[in-house]
Motif scaffolding. Structure first.
Motif, PDB file in Angstrom:
ATOM      1  N   THR A  89     -21.816 -12.124 -21.543  1.00 37.66           N
ATOM      2  CA  THR A  89     -22.134 -11.049 -20.740  1.00 37.66           C
ATOM      3  C   THR A  89     -20.844 -10.002 -20.373  1.00 37.66           C
ATOM      4  N   ALA A  90     -20.474 -10.166 -21.504  1.00 38.98           N
ATOM      5  CA  ALA A  90     -18.514  -9.418 -21.929  1.00 38.98           C
ATOM      6  C   ALA A  90     -18.960  -7.798 -21.707  1.00 38.98           C
ATOM      7  N   ALA A  91     -19.777  -7.559 -22.200  1.00 38.47           N
ATOM      8  CA  ALA A  91     -19.675  -6.073 -22.358  1.00 38.47           C
ATOM      9  C   ALA A  91     -20.936  -5.701 -20.764  1.00 38.47           C
ATOM     10  N   ALA A  92     -20.936  -6.271 -19.730  1.00 44.27           N
ATOM     11  CA  ALA A  92     -21.978  -6.078 -18.627  1.00 44.27           C
ATOM     12  C   ALA A  92     -21.165  -6.574 -17.815  1.00 44.27           C
ATOM     13  N   ALA A  93     -22.121  -5.933 -16.713  1.00 47.07           N
ATOM     14  CA  ALA A  93     -21.620  -6.619 -15.232  1.00 47.07           C
ATOM     15  C   ALA A  93     -23.098  -7.511 -14.681  1.00 47.07           C
ATOM     16  N   LEU A  94     -22.089  -8.605 -14.425  1.00 47.41           N
ATOM     17  CA  LEU A  94     -22.811  -9.973 -14.099  1.00 47.41           C
ATOM     18  C   LEU A  94     -23.598 -10.445 -12.760  1.00 47.41           C
ATOM     19  N   ALA A  95     -24.331 -10.544 -11.744  1.00 38.17           N
ATOM     20  CA  ALA A  95     -24.854 -11.167 -10.722  1.00 38.17           C
ATOM     21  C   ALA A  95     -25.999 -12.560 -11.218  1.00 38.17           C
TER      22      ALA A  95
ATOM     23  N   GLY B 133     -28.410  -2.956 -24.656  1.00 41.18           N
ATOM     24  CA  GLY B 133     -27.361  -1.332 -24.219  1.00 41.18           C
ATOM     25  C   GLY B 133     -27.635  -1.536 -22.726  1.00 41.18           C
ATOM     26  N   VAL B 134     -28.443  -2.862 -22.373  1.00 37.40           N
ATOM     27  CA  VAL B 134     -28.173  -3.095 -20.607  1.00 37.40           C
ATOM     28  C   VAL B 134     -26.945  -3.106 -20.126  1.00 37.40           C
ATOM     29  N   GLU B 135     -27.126  -2.671 -18.950  1.00 36.09           N
ATOM     30  CA  GLU B 135     -25.525  -2.618 -18.153  1.00 36.09           C
ATOM     31  C   GLU B 135     -25.091  -3.131 -17.677  1.00 36.09           C
ATOM     32  N   THR B 136     -25.754  -3.454 -16.495  1.00 32.21           N
ATOM     33  CA  THR B 136     -25.928  -4.632 -15.481  1.00 32.21           C
ATOM     34  C   THR B 136     -26.745  -5.814 -15.854  1.00 32.21           C
ATOM     35  N   VAL B 137     -27.156  -6.853 -15.686  1.00 29.33           N
ATOM     36  CA  VAL B 137     -27.576  -7.758 -16.194  1.00 29.33           C
ATOM     37  C   VAL B 137     -27.454  -8.544 -13.971  1.00 29.33           C
ATOM     38  N   VAL B 138     -28.961  -8.756 -13.939  1.00 34.09           N
ATOM     39  CA  VAL B 138     -28.773  -9.882 -12.211  1.00 34.09           C
ATOM     40  C   VAL B 138     -30.205 -11.021 -12.620  1.00 34.09           C
ATOM     41  N   VAL B 139     -29.858 -11.845 -12.888  1.00 35.98           N
ATOM     42  CA  VAL B 139     -30.270 -13.266 -12.849  1.00 35.98           C
ATOM     43  C   VAL B 139     -30.452 -13.831 -11.210  1.00 35.98           C
ATOM     44  N   ALA B 140     -32.615 -14.540 -11.116  1.00 36.35           N
ATOM     45  CA  ALA B 140     -32.579 -14.748 -10.188  1.00 36.35           C
ATOM     46  C   ALA B 140     -32.870 -16.190 -10.918  1.00 36.35           C
ATOM     47  N   SER B 141     -32.393 -17.397 -10.539  1.00 34.73           N
ATOM     48  CA  SER B 141     -31.675 -18.919 -10.783  1.00 34.73           C
ATOM     49  C   SER B 141     -31.982 -19.407  -9.465  1.00 34.73           C
ATOM     50  N   PRO B 142     -33.187 -21.356  -9.953  1.00 31.72           N
ATOM     51  CA  PRO B 142     -33.029 -22.087  -8.903  1.00 31.72           C
ATOM     52  C   PRO B 142     -31.685 -21.987  -7.715  1.00 31.72           C
ATOM     53  N   ALA B 143     -31.754 -22.478  -6.490  1.00 28.04           N
ATOM     54  CA  ALA B 143     -30.508 -21.943  -5.825  1.00 28.04           C
ATOM     55  C   ALA B 143     -29.216 -23.244  -6.281  1.00 28.04           C
ATOM     56  N   ASP B 144     -29.660 -23.937  -6.651  1.00 28.82           N
ATOM     57  CA  ASP B 144     -28.380 -25.333  -7.444  1.00 28.82           C
ATOM     58  C   ASP B 144     -28.219 -24.697  -8.560  1.00 28.82           C
ATOM     59  N   THR B 145     -28.635 -23.850  -9.098  1.00 27.77           N
ATOM     60  CA  THR B 145     -28.156 -23.477 -10.874  1.00 27.77           C
ATOM     61  C   THR B 145     -27.175 -22.347 -11.142  1.00 27.77           C
ATOM     62  N   VAL B 146     -26.792 -21.534  -9.651  1.00 26.02           N
ATOM     63  CA  VAL B 146     -26.331 -19.888  -9.342  1.00 26.02           C
ATOM     64  C   VAL B 146     -25.511 -19.871 -10.761  1.00 26.02           C
TER      65      VAL B 146
ATOM     66  N   HIS C  68     -29.937 -16.750 -24.040  1.00 22.62           N
ATOM     67  CA  HIS C  68     -30.984 -15.935 -25.770  1.00 22.62           C
ATOM     68  C   HIS C  68     -31.295 -15.024 -24.607  1.00 22.62           C
ATOM     69  N   ALA C  69     -32.237 -15.115 -23.716  1.00 23.58           N
ATOM     70  CA  ALA C  69     -32.933 -14.118 -23.561  1.00 23.58           C
ATOM     71  C   ALA C  69     -31.510 -12.484 -22.796  1.00 23.58           C
ATOM     72  N   VAL C  70     -31.151 -13.497 -21.616  1.00 18.13           N
ATOM     73  CA  VAL C  70     -29.875 -12.463 -21.177  1.00 18.13           C
ATOM     74  C   VAL C  70     -29.751 -11.517 -22.704  1.00 18.13           C
ATOM     75  N   ARG C  71     -28.775 -11.881 -23.784  1.00 19.65           N
ATOM     76  CA  ARG C  71     -28.419 -11.984 -25.105  1.00 19.65           C
ATOM     77  C   ARG C  71     -29.155 -10.648 -24.949  1.00 19.65           C
ATOM     78  N   ALA C  72     -30.426 -10.601 -25.375  1.00 22.67           N
ATOM     79  CA  ALA C  72     -31.331  -9.394 -26.308  1.00 22.67           C
ATOM     80  C   ALA C  72     -31.244  -8.224 -25.583  1.00 22.67           C
ATOM     81  N   LEU C  73     -31.531  -8.303 -23.921  1.00 21.14           N
ATOM     82  CA  LEU C  73     -30.899  -7.011 -23.174  1.00 21.14           C
ATOM     83  C   LEU C  73     -29.390  -6.359 -23.549  1.00 21.14           C
ATOM     84  N   VAL C  74     -29.080  -7.157 -23.521  1.00 20.17           N
ATOM     85  CA  VAL C  74     -27.676  -6.768 -23.915  1.00 20.17           C
ATOM     86  C   VAL C  74     -27.032  -5.660 -24.832  1.00 20.17           C
TER      87      VAL C  74
END
Ligand code: CTP
Ligand code: MG
Length: 216
Positions: A62-68, A38-51, A29-35
């Motif tokens: 994030t089909a319309a954005a870059a994702l890391a 018009g946000v072009e690149t999404v960088v998420v920090a998640s718990p190491a074991d869930t990356v 939900h939170a990422v969709r709200a940004l995309v």
């Protein structure tokens, strides 16, 4: 997007960003709200074991954005710093948005982006405080605070990337609860735009129930 918290106050033993709301994890939900804004690149920090799990979850949205997706840190500040380190070189403005605010309206994201486009160095969305606020020490009221000038601050908070990177690099204080606090410490002006009630943070079980009602 800092999404690496454990969600201790919400409970349930699952990282908060992966808790479901209307059938989808909060992070989706939170990422969709940004995309959608018009946000072009999404960088998420998640718990190491869930990356890798988070990468897969966010693929469709994030089909319309870059994702890391990067491993987060022990504090929110460290998680945001990990995201900053993974930004593409050409990113000039950055939004920092809590995964725990899944229902932020597109209009709020656009207001923050609009002030950055107008040249602001830092922008926060904020709402008025509904309750009477008192300062309390040792179980007694010290004073009633003038509420008219108080605001509760939400995310996404927007920054010129260079200013945010400097604020993080220079920070020596106690853990700040938002990024704007570090910008304030630099003496850089922070613009305030209208937030929205829907931008509330999911902190405890009642917040998740409210979000579920809003989505139903
Ligand atoms: N966050 C993070 N890394 C941390 C701590 C928090 O990325 N080490 C993120 C959370 O995932 C959340 C946002 O910062 O999206 C706001 O934090 P909060 O609401 O406090 O979430 P949690 O820390 O997960 O919850 P709690 O404090 O109840 O454990
Ligand atoms: Mg926390």
């Amino acid at each position: 997007m800092p999404a690496a918290g454990v969600g201790e106050r919400l409970g349930a033993g699952v990282p908060k960003a992966l808790r479901l709301l209307a059938g989808e994890p909060l992070i989706v939900h939170a990422v969709r709200a940004l995309v959608v804004a018009g946000v072009e690149t999404v960088v998420v920090a998640s718990p190491a074991d869930t990356v890798s799990q988070v990468e897969q979850l966010l693929g469709p949205v994030t089909a319309a954005a870059a994702l890391a997706v990067v491993p987060g840190g022990l504090t929110r500040r460290e998680s945001v710093a990990a995201c900053l380190a993974a930004l593409p070189d050409d990113a000039e403005v950055v939004l920092v948005h809590d995964a725990a605010r899944p229902l932020v309206p597109e209009a709020v994201v656009r207001r923050v982006l609009g002030e950055l486009a107008n040249g602001a160095e830092a922008v926060v969305p904020a709402v008025r405080v509904a309750d009477t606020v008192k300062e309390v020490t040792a179980g007694h009221v010290v004073r009633t605070v003038d509420r008219s000038a108080l605001r509760a601050v939400q995310t996404p908070q927007g920054f010129r990337r260079a200013v945010l990177a400097r604020a993080h690099a220079d920070w020596r204080g106690p853990e700040p609860s938002d990024d704007a606090a570090m910008i304030e410490a630099l003496g850089v002006p922070v613009r305030v735009v209208d937030g929205a009630a829907e931008g509330f943070k999911i902190t405890g079980p009642l917040d998740l129930r409210l979000a579920q009602i809003i989505c139903s």
